[in-house]
Design a protein around this motif. Structure first.
Motif, PDB file in Angstrom:
ATOM      1  N   PRO A 153       0.887  -1.610  -0.116  1.00 30.28           N
ATOM      2  CA  PRO A 153       0.276  -0.370   0.014  1.00 30.28           C
ATOM      3  C   PRO A 153       1.266   0.925  -0.001  1.00 30.28           C
ATOM      4  O   PRO A 153       0.386   2.291  -0.234  1.00 30.28           O
ATOM      5  CB  PRO A 153      -0.848  -0.391   1.688  1.00 30.28           C
ATOM      6  N   PHE A 154       2.177   0.795   0.779  1.00 31.10           N
ATOM      7  CA  PHE A 154       3.036   2.406   0.610  1.00 31.10           C
ATOM      8  C   PHE A 154       3.275   2.542  -0.434  1.00 31.10           C
ATOM      9  O   PHE A 154       3.449   4.078  -1.173  1.00 31.10           O
ATOM     10  CB  PHE A 154       3.519   2.325   1.357  1.00 31.10           C
ATOM     11  N   PHE A 155       3.818   1.838  -0.882  1.00 28.54           N
ATOM     12  CA  PHE A 155       4.012   1.380  -2.815  1.00 28.54           C
ATOM     13  C   PHE A 155       3.301   2.809  -3.520  1.00 28.54           C
ATOM     14  O   PHE A 155       3.685   2.541  -4.593  1.00 28.54           O
ATOM     15  CB  PHE A 155       5.032   0.193  -3.598  1.00 28.54           C
ATOM     16  N   GLU A 156       2.591   2.114  -3.563  1.00 29.35           N
ATOM     17  CA  GLU A 156       0.894   2.622  -4.359  1.00 29.35           C
ATOM     18  C   GLU A 156       1.057   3.738  -4.521  1.00 29.35           C
ATOM     19  O   GLU A 156      -0.374   4.369  -4.658  1.00 29.35           O
ATOM     20  CB  GLU A 156      -0.444   1.675  -4.449  1.00 29.35           C
ATOM     21  N   SER A 157       0.910   4.212  -2.635  1.00 29.31           N
ATOM     22  CA  SER A 157       0.337   6.021  -2.583  1.00 29.31           C
ATOM     23  C   SER A 157       1.104   6.819  -2.824  1.00 29.31           C
ATOM     24  O   SER A 157       2.370   6.748  -3.567  1.00 29.31           O
ATOM     25  CB  SER A 157       0.124   5.410  -0.721  1.00 29.31           C
ATOM     26  N   PRO A 158       0.157   7.791  -3.223  1.00 27.74           N
ATOM     27  CA  PRO A 158       1.443   9.122  -3.111  1.00 27.74           C
ATOM     28  C   PRO A 158       2.467   9.533  -2.408  1.00 27.74           C
ATOM     29  O   PRO A 158       3.544   9.944  -2.911  1.00 27.74           O
ATOM     30  CB  PRO A 158       0.111  10.190  -2.705  1.00 27.74           C
ATOM     31  N   ALA A 159       2.308   8.743  -0.855  1.00 32.94           N
ATOM     32  CA  ALA A 159       3.933   9.331  -0.475  1.00 32.94           C
ATOM     33  C   ALA A 159       4.795   8.519  -1.492  1.00 32.94           C
ATOM     34  O   ALA A 159       6.411   8.508  -1.048  1.00 32.94           O
ATOM     35  CB  ALA A 159       3.604   9.058   1.268  1.00 32.94           C
ATOM     36  N   GLY A 160       4.517   6.972  -0.919  1.00 39.99           N
ATOM     37  CA  GLY A 160       5.756   6.260  -1.842  1.00 39.99           C
ATOM     38  C   GLY A 160       6.127   6.537  -3.136  1.00 39.99           C
ATOM     39  O   GLY A 160       7.058   6.422  -3.408  1.00 39.99           O
ATOM     40  N   GLU A 161       5.297   7.250  -4.383  1.00 35.03           N
ATOM     41  CA  GLU A 161       5.544   7.978  -5.461  1.00 35.03           C
ATOM     42  C   GLU A 161       6.509   9.406  -4.331  1.00 35.03           C
ATOM     43  O   GLU A 161       7.760   9.592  -5.971  1.00 35.03           O
ATOM     44  CB  GLU A 161       4.368   8.070  -5.952  1.00 35.03           C
ATOM     45  N   ALA A 162       6.165  10.169  -4.038  1.00 36.62           N
ATOM     46  CA  ALA A 162       6.640  10.809  -3.925  1.00 36.62           C
ATOM     47  C   ALA A 162       8.471  10.513  -2.780  1.00 36.62           C
ATOM     48  O   ALA A 162       9.106  11.377  -3.494  1.00 36.62           O
ATOM     49  CB  ALA A 162       6.502  11.736  -2.930  1.00 36.62           C
ATOM     50  N   VAL A 163       8.735   9.536  -2.199  1.00 44.08           N
ATOM     51  CA  VAL A 163       9.616   9.219  -1.973  1.00 44.08           C
ATOM     52  C   VAL A 163      10.670   8.268  -2.715  1.00 44.08           C
ATOM     53  O   VAL A 163      11.443   8.473  -2.912  1.00 44.08           O
ATOM     54  CB  VAL A 163       9.364   7.887  -0.951  1.00 44.08           C
ATOM     55  N   LEU A 164       9.853   7.536  -3.674  1.00 43.37           N
ATOM     56  CA  LEU A 164      10.792   6.225  -5.424  1.00 43.37           C
ATOM     57  C   LEU A 164      10.398   7.120  -5.772  1.00 43.37           C
ATOM     58  O   LEU A 164      11.452   6.634  -7.094  1.00 43.37           O
ATOM     59  CB  LEU A 164       9.185   5.263  -4.376  1.00 43.37           C
ATOM     60  N   GLY A 165       9.906   8.030  -6.495  1.00 41.92           N
ATOM     61  CA  GLY A 165       9.276   8.552  -8.129  1.00 41.92           C
ATOM     62  C   GLY A 165       7.890   7.047  -8.195  1.00 41.92           C
ATOM     63  O   GLY A 165       8.027   6.111  -7.451  1.00 41.92           O
ATOM     64  N   LYS A 166       6.931   7.780  -9.553  1.00 41.53           N
ATOM     65  CA  LYS A 166       6.249   6.966  -9.460  1.00 41.53           C
ATOM     66  C   LYS A 166       6.591   5.196 -10.556  1.00 41.53           C
ATOM     67  O   LYS A 166       5.724   4.345  -9.962  1.00 41.53           O
ATOM     68  CB  LYS A 166       5.848   7.812 -10.825  1.00 41.53           C
ATOM     69  N   GLU A 167       7.955   5.337 -11.219  1.00 35.39           N
ATOM     70  CA  GLU A 167       8.614   4.482 -11.675  1.00 35.39           C
ATOM     71  C   GLU A 167       8.654   3.222 -11.194  1.00 35.39           C
ATOM     72  O   GLU A 167       8.110   2.215 -10.877  1.00 35.39           O
ATOM     73  CB  GLU A 167       9.128   4.771 -13.315  1.00 35.39           C
ATOM     74  N   THR A 168       9.680   3.650 -10.379  1.00 31.12           N
ATOM     75  CA  THR A 168       9.714   3.045  -9.239  1.00 31.12           C
ATOM     76  C   THR A 168       9.201   2.583  -8.183  1.00 31.12           C
ATOM     77  O   THR A 168       8.579   0.810  -7.729  1.00 31.12           O
ATOM     78  CB  THR A 168      11.086   3.678  -8.645  1.00 31.12           C
ATOM     79  N   ALA A 169       7.993   3.185  -7.406  1.00 32.13           N
ATOM     80  CA  ALA A 169       7.560   2.701  -6.580  1.00 32.13           C
ATOM     81  C   ALA A 169       6.088   1.633  -7.440  1.00 32.13           C
ATOM     82  O   ALA A 169       5.981   0.457  -6.830  1.00 32.13           O
ATOM     83  CB  ALA A 169       6.430   4.011  -6.285  1.00 32.13           C
ATOM     84  N   ALA A 170       6.144   2.353  -8.757  1.00 35.21           N
ATOM     85  CA  ALA A 170       5.006   1.153  -9.403  1.00 35.21           C
ATOM     86  C   ALA A 170       6.262  -0.723  -9.302  1.00 35.21           C
ATOM     87  O   ALA A 170       5.090  -1.028  -9.706  1.00 35.21           O
ATOM     88  CB  ALA A 170       4.924   1.757 -10.397  1.00 35.21           C
ATOM     89  N   GLN A 171       7.097   0.563  -9.600  1.00 38.87           N
ATOM     90  CA  GLN A 171       7.589  -1.723 -10.407  1.00 38.87           C
ATOM     91  C   GLN A 171       7.874  -2.450  -8.408  1.00 38.87           C
ATOM     92  O   GLN A 171       7.688  -3.161  -8.412  1.00 38.87           O
ATOM     93  CB  GLN A 171       8.890  -1.027 -10.387  1.00 38.87           C
ATOM     94  N   PHE A 172       8.093  -1.963  -7.777  1.00 34.60           N
ATOM     95  CA  PHE A 172       8.456  -1.796  -6.854  1.00 34.60           C
ATOM     96  C   PHE A 172       6.150  -2.644  -5.837  1.00 34.60           C
ATOM     97  O   PHE A 172       6.521  -3.930  -5.710  1.00 34.60           O
ATOM     98  CB  PHE A 172       8.729  -1.234  -4.763  1.00 34.60           C
ATOM     99  N   ALA A 173       6.089  -2.264  -6.583  1.00 31.77           N
ATOM    100  CA  ALA A 173       4.632  -2.574  -5.380  1.00 31.77           C
ATOM    101  C   ALA A 173       3.977  -3.969  -6.889  1.00 31.77           C
ATOM    102  O   ALA A 173       3.632  -5.095  -5.791  1.00 31.77           O
ATOM    103  CB  ALA A 173       3.021  -1.737  -6.989  1.00 31.77           C
ATOM    104  N   ARG A 174       4.635  -3.907  -7.880  1.00 29.32           N
ATOM    105  CA  ARG A 174       3.842  -5.068  -8.655  1.00 29.32           C
ATOM    106  C   ARG A 174       5.011  -5.898  -8.659  1.00 29.32           C
ATOM    107  O   ARG A 174       4.352  -7.639  -8.341  1.00 29.32           O
ATOM    108  CB  ARG A 174       4.652  -4.325 -10.449  1.00 29.32           C
ATOM    109  N   LYS A 175       6.868  -5.688  -7.635  1.00 32.05           N
ATOM    110  CA  LYS A 175       7.141  -6.831  -7.072  1.00 32.05           C
ATOM    111  C   LYS A 175       6.416  -7.886  -6.048  1.00 32.05           C
ATOM    112  O   LYS A 175       6.858  -8.671  -6.196  1.00 32.05           O
ATOM    113  CB  LYS A 175       8.393  -6.374  -7.181  1.00 32.05           C
ATOM    114  N   GLY A 176       6.297  -6.326  -5.482  1.00 35.19           N
ATOM    115  CA  GLY A 176       5.317  -7.113  -4.334  1.00 35.19           C
ATOM    116  C   GLY A 176       4.301  -7.980  -4.107  1.00 35.19           C
ATOM    117  O   GLY A 176       4.251  -9.091  -3.387  1.00 35.19           O
ATOM    118  N   ARG A 177       3.852  -7.682  -5.406  1.00 40.56           N
ATOM    119  CA  ARG A 177       2.138  -8.412  -5.444  1.00 40.56           C
ATOM    120  C   ARG A 177       2.545  -9.935  -6.228  1.00 40.56           C
ATOM    121  O   ARG A 177       2.594 -10.495  -5.918  1.00 40.56           O
ATOM    122  CB  ARG A 177       1.167  -7.842  -6.606  1.00 40.56           C
ATOM    123  N   GLU A 178       3.933  -9.601  -6.960  1.00 42.86           N
ATOM    124  CA  GLU A 178       4.484 -11.008  -7.519  1.00 42.86           C
ATOM    125  C   GLU A 178       4.621 -12.243  -6.301  1.00 42.86           C
ATOM    126  O   GLU A 178       4.479 -12.898  -6.468  1.00 42.86           O
ATOM    127  CB  GLU A 178       5.549 -10.710  -8.865  1.00 42.86           C
TER     128      GLU A 178
END
Length: 117
Positions: free
Chosen positions: A65-90
């Motif tokens: 949920p952090f990776f998918e949040s605006p806060a996660g995007e702010a910390v990691l960048g939108k692309e990295t946050a999305a990649q991390f969210a996908r990896k976490g779900r996998e």
């Protein structure tokens, strides 16, 4: 897997402490544990380390949920946050429980084998 030894645990504590993703509180608990080995304080520092690991090692249910949040995007960048969210779900779909960052990976090993301390 071979039996987990105390030497393996010490190595994982060092790995956790040296991980860039390790928070200051966990880093301090790891350091205190390592410095206590062979002293009368070792048992107490081991208990404190386990407590800190239980507080700081994140589950995938916590980080996705952090990776998918605006806060996660702010910390990691939108692309990295999305990649991390996908990896976490996998990983979660494969049965993994814990975050895949270096600190949580080493820290989760310690939690899963805490009887080896």
């Amino acid at each position: 897997m071979a039996e987990v030894t105390f030497e393996m645990m010490k190595a994982k504590v060092k790995e956790t402490m040296e991980a860039p993703s390790c928070c200051p509180e966990l880093k301090a608990a790891c350091d205190a544990f390592l410095k206590s080995i062979g002293t009368p304080d070792q048992k107490a520092k081991t208990a404190a380390l386990i407590k800190e690991l239980e507080e700081d090692v994140c589950t995938l249910d916590h980080v996705i949920p952090f990776f998918e949040s605006p806060a996660g995007e702010a910390v990691l960048g939108k692309e990295t946050a999305a990649q991390f969210a996908r990896k976490g779900r996998e990983l979660k779909a494969q049965g993994a429980k814990y975050c895949f960052c270096p600190a949580c990976t080493a820290g989760s090993f310690l939690l899963e084998h805490k009887d080896a301390f």
